[in-house]
Design an enzyme around this catalytic site. Structure first.
Site, short mmCIF file in Angstrom:
data_model
loop_
_atom_site.label_atom_id
_atom_site.label_comp_id
_atom_site.label_asym_id
_atom_site.label_seq_id
_atom_site.Cartn_x
_atom_site.Cartn_y
_atom_site.Cartn_z
N SER A 347 0.88 -1.19 0.00
CA SER A 347 0.00 0.00 0.00
C SER A 347 0.90 1.22 0.00
O SER A 347 1.16 1.81 1.05
CB SER A 347 -0.91 0.00 1.23
OG SER A 347 -1.74 -1.15 1.25
N GLY A 351 3.47 7.66 -1.78
CA GLY A 351 4.84 7.47 -2.24
C GLY A 351 5.93 7.88 -1.28
O GLY A 351 7.12 7.79 -1.63
N GLY A 352 5.60 8.32 -0.09
CA GLY A 352 6.63 8.72 0.87
C GLY A 352 7.52 7.56 1.27
O GLY A 352 8.75 7.69 1.30
N ASP A 398 -5.21 -5.64 -5.87
CA ASP A 398 -5.67 -5.91 -4.51
C ASP A 398 -4.54 -6.68 -3.81
O ASP A 398 -4.09 -7.71 -4.29
CB ASP A 398 -6.96 -6.74 -4.56
CG ASP A 398 -7.55 -6.97 -3.18
OD1 ASP A 398 -6.83 -6.78 -2.18
OD2 ASP A 398 -8.74 -7.33 -3.10
N CYS A 473 -1.46 3.40 11.22
CA CYS A 473 -1.54 4.70 11.90
C CYS A 473 -2.73 4.69 12.86
O CYS A 473 -3.43 5.69 13.02
CB CYS A 473 -1.66 5.85 10.91
SG CYS A 473 -3.04 5.70 9.76
#
Length: 608
Positions: A347, A351-352, A398, A473
Site C-alpha cells: 500500500s 509514495g513517501g 488488490d 496509523c
C-alpha cells in the site's frame, strides 16, 4: 604703621607696588570667601575632599597658606603707610575691611592638621560605619529570608497534614439527577466548567480512596468523565471508551488533548539528489526556520516556520525533499532495505515510504509500488518521478492477490495497512464520530488477510531478507496486536523480531481479558502525547520457512513456543495458498449480527 614696618628701615614702596599688592590681597580674599560660601553636596564628598587634601596636597596647601599670610601682612603694612600719608577713599576703606577680614580668616586657616583633624586610616570610621550598616542590613535580610522559609515549610507541613484527609470535591450530579432548579441534562454546557470538572475527576480517580464522595463508586466517576470527554472533545461514546481503555486516567486525558493539536511539519531529504546539510542551508537562505528532526533520523527535518510555501520551493519542485510525517519514517527504518533486493510495498500511495526505500537502496534492485486505489496511483507516480526514483514499478492490485495471482518471492515486504486512523485524529476530525464497531471489525478482518498475503509473498530463503514489516496509523489493539497474534497462529513459520527502532513503547502482551504472545513486546507503539508524532504501530516479522508446519497451533500458542517450532517433514508447500472463505463469511455474519443488536434490532437465532 603695620607690624612689619616698625621693624624695617628704608624707602617705602611705590604706589604701583602698593596697588599690585592690594589687588592680590583682594583676589585671595574673594577666593577664600567663595570657597567658604560653597555648599557641601554630601558627607561622602566632604570626606573625599578631606582625604585628598590630607594625603595628596597637605604640604603644598600649608605652604601656600603661609605665603598668603605673609603677603597679607605686607599688604597691611602698605595700607598703614597709605593711611598716614593720604586720606582713604571709599574703595580703599572697602579693601581695608576686606583685608582685615581676610587676615582673621588667614590666621584661622593656617592650622596644624595633627591638632585639629586626626589623620584617617585607609578605611575611615565613616566607611566602617557604612560597612557595619551594610552587614546589619544583610543580617536582617538573612533573618527575614530564614523566617520566610521557616514559615513556608510550616505551611507546607500543615497542608500535608490537611491533605491526608482532604475534602472530597463535588463533581458528580446528585443521585436523584436534579439540581436545585432543573435537571442536569437540561443545564447549558459551559466548556470551561466541563474542562475543570474533567481535571477534578482525574484528581479524584488518581486518589480515589481519599477524595471520593461518600456513597459513590469508581464507575460513576469514570462514566461522568467519559461523558465530559465526549462533550468537550466531540467524540462518540463508543470511540471515547475504546481509546480510554488504552491508558491510565491521566494519560487518557493527555491523549485526547494531544489530538486537538497538529503535529510538527516534517520533511524528508531525498538523498538520491542532495544531502540534508545542503538542503537545510538552501531552505534557511529562503527564510525557512528548521532543525534536524532528532538523533533517530538522518534525513528528517522539522520545519517551525517558513516565509515561503514549503511545498512550492524550487528545491521541492526539483525533488530534493518530500513532505512526510515523521511517523512514516519508522516502518521503512524497521524494514531496513538493502541494495539489489526485490521489495514489495503493498500500500504505497502517495509514495513517501516507497521513495524512502529507493533512496536507501540507492536506486538499485527493484521495488513493486502497489496500491489498490487507482486514483491514488497518480500521486504515487508523480512523486516517484519528481524524486528521481528509477527502480520502482507502479502497479494497481488488490494486496490480497499476492502472491498467487500476481507475483511472490520478495526479499522484503512492507505493509502499511489501511486502518481507522485513530492515531491521526488531528488530521481528520470526522474520525471522532463516524467510526463504529462494525468499521473496526471490517478493517481488522482486511488487515489480517493482507498480512497473511504479505507473509506468503516473502522468500524465506532470501540471503539478505525474509522480513515483513506491518504498520498502521492506528493505536487500537484490534488493528495492531490482535492482527499480529492472528498471523502467528495462522503462520507458525514466522516469528517476531526486533524492529531496530531506538524509541517507542513496547506492544501489549496483555490487554484487559486478552492475552497475547510474549514476543509481542518486540513491537513498538507511538503516541502523540508521548513522542509528539502521529499515533503509530510497527511490528517486524521474520519468515523462517516457506512451509507451514502441521502442528497443533492452539496448544502451541498456550505454551508460547510457536515462533521457534521445528519445521517437520510432513509440511505442505504454499504453492496454492487460499483463504478459508467459509470461516471469513462466518466472521462477517457474526459481526453483522453483533452490530444489529447494538442498534437495537431483534436478531433471529442462528439456525444450526
Amino acid at each position: 604703621m603695620g607690624r612689619k614696618q616698625k621693624s624695617k628701615q628704608g624707602i617705602p614702596p611705590t604706589l604701583e607696588e602698593n596697588h599690585n599688592s592690594s589687588h592680590k590681597v583682594t583676589e585671595n580674599a574673594k577666593k577664600r570667601k567663595h570657597s567658604k560660601e560653597k555648599p557641601q553636596n554630601s558627607r561622602k564628598r566632604q570626606l573625599a575632599e578631606e582625604k585628598k587634601s590630607l594625603f595628596e596636597n597637605s604640604d603644598s596647601e600649608n605652604e601656600k597658606d603661609l605665603i598668603d599670610a605673609d603677603e597679607f601682612e605686607e599688604a597691611e603694612t602698605l595700607s598703614d603707610l597709605e593711611h598716614d600719608e593720604e586720606p582713604q577713599t571709599f574703595a580703599d576703606e572697602f579693601i581695608d575691611d576686606e583685608a582685615k577680614e581676610c587676615e582673621g580668616e588667614e590666621e584661622d586657616s593656617v592650622f596644624d592638621s595633627d591638632e585639629e583633624h586626626e589623620v584617617k586610616p585607609m578605611f575611615s570610621d565613616d566607611s566602617g560605619d557604612e560597612e557595619d550598616l551594610e552587614l546589619a542590613n544583610m543580617e536582617a535580610m538573612s533573618r527575614k529570608l530564614d523566617e520566610e522559609a521557616e514559615l513556608e515549610e510550616k505551611e507546607a507541613e500543615e497542608e500535608l497534614h490537611t491533605n491526608i484527609h482532604p475534602e472530597a470535591p463535588t463533581v458528580l450530579p446528585p443521585i436523584d439527577g436534579f439540581t436545585d432548579s432543573q435537571p442536569i441534562s437540561t443545564l447549558p454546557q459551559d466548556l470551561s466548567q466541563i474542562q475543570l470538572r474533567i481535571q477534578e475527576i482525574v484528581r479524584v480517580l488518581n486518589d480515589f480512596k481519599n477524595l471520593c464522595e461518600p456513597g459513590r463508586n469508581r464507575s460513576e466517576y469514570v462514566d461522568q468523565l467519559l461523558n465530559d470527554i465526549c462533550a468537550y472533545y466531540g467524540y462518540s461514546r463508543f470511540l471515547a471508551e475504546k481509546l480510554f481503555e488504552l491508558f491510565s486516567v491521566s494519560e487518557a486525558v493527555e491523549f485526547f488533548e494531544a489530538n486537538e493539536m497538529p503535529r510538527p511539519v516534517t520533511i524528508r531529504t531525498n538523498t538520491l539528489k542532495t544531502q540534508r546539510r545542503e538542503l537545510a542551508q538552501a531552505l534557511i537562505n529562503r527564510g525557512v526556520n528548521l532543525e534536524p528532526i532528532g538523533k533517530w533520523s538522518k534525513v528528517g527535518l522539522q520545519v517551525f516556520e517558513s516565509q515561503v510555501p514549503i511545498g512550492a520551493t524550487p528545491e521541492y519542485l526539483a525533488g530534493h525533499y518530500i513532505l512526510q510525517a515523521a511517523s512514516s519514517f519508522l516502518p521503512v527504518m524497521a524494514l531496513a532495505p538493502q541494495p539489489n533486493e526485490r521489495i514489495l510495498d503493498m500500500s504505497s500511495a502517495p509514495g513517501g515510504k516507497v521513495t524512502y526505500v529507493a533512496a536507501l537502496q540507492k536506486n538499485t534492485g527493484i521495488i513493486f509500488a502497489n496500491d489498490s486505489n487507482k486514483a491514488r496511483t497518480k500521486a504515487l507516480s508523480a512523486n516517484i518521478h519528481r524524486l528521481g526514483v528509477r527502480n520502482a514499478i507502479v502497479c494497481n492490485y488488490d494486496g490480497r492477490k499476492f502472491p498467487n495471482e500476481v507475483i511472490g518471492g520478495f526479499d522484503r515486504v512492507l505493509l502499511d495497512a489501511p486502518c481507522s486512523g485513530t492515531g491521526v485524529i488531528y488530521k481528520d476530525q470526522s474520525v471522532k464520530t463516524n467510526k463504529s464497531e462494525r468499521d473496526f471489525d471490517t478493517l481488522s478482518h482486511l488487515q489480517r488477510q493482507l498480512l497473511l498475503s504479505a507473509i506468503d509473498s516473502v522468500n524465506a530463503d532470501s540471503k539478505t531478507g525474509g522480513f515483513i514489516v506491518y504498520s498502521t496509523c492506528s493505536i487500537t489493539v484490534d488493528e495492531d496486536e490482535a492482527v499480529i497474534q492472528y498471523a502467528l497462529k495462522k503462520r507458525p513459520n514466522v516469528k517476531l523480531v526486533s524492529t531496530g527502532l531506538e524509541f517507542g513503547r513496547e506492544g501489549f502482551t496483555r490487554f484487559r481479558e486478552k492475552r497475547f504472545h510474549p514476543s509481542l513486546k518486540l513491537t513498538r507503539r507511538y503516541y502523540p502525547h508521548v513522542h509528539n508524532i502521529d499515533g503509530f504501530f510497527v511490528a517486524k516479522l521474520k519468515k523462517i520457512s516457506d512451509k507451514i508446519p502441521t502442528v497443533n497451533v492452539a496448544d502451541d500458542m498456550k505454551d508460547g513456543t510457536n515462533n521457534d517450532v521445528e519445521i517437520e517433514k510432513n509440511s505442505t508447500e504454499i504453492d496454492n495458498i487460499t483463504f478459508n472463505d467459509e470461516a471469513d463469511k462466518e466472521i462477517i455474519e457474526q459481526n453483522r449480527r453483533k452490530w444489529l443488536k447494538s442498534k437495537g434490532y431483534k436478531v433471529a437465532k442462528k439456525k444450526d
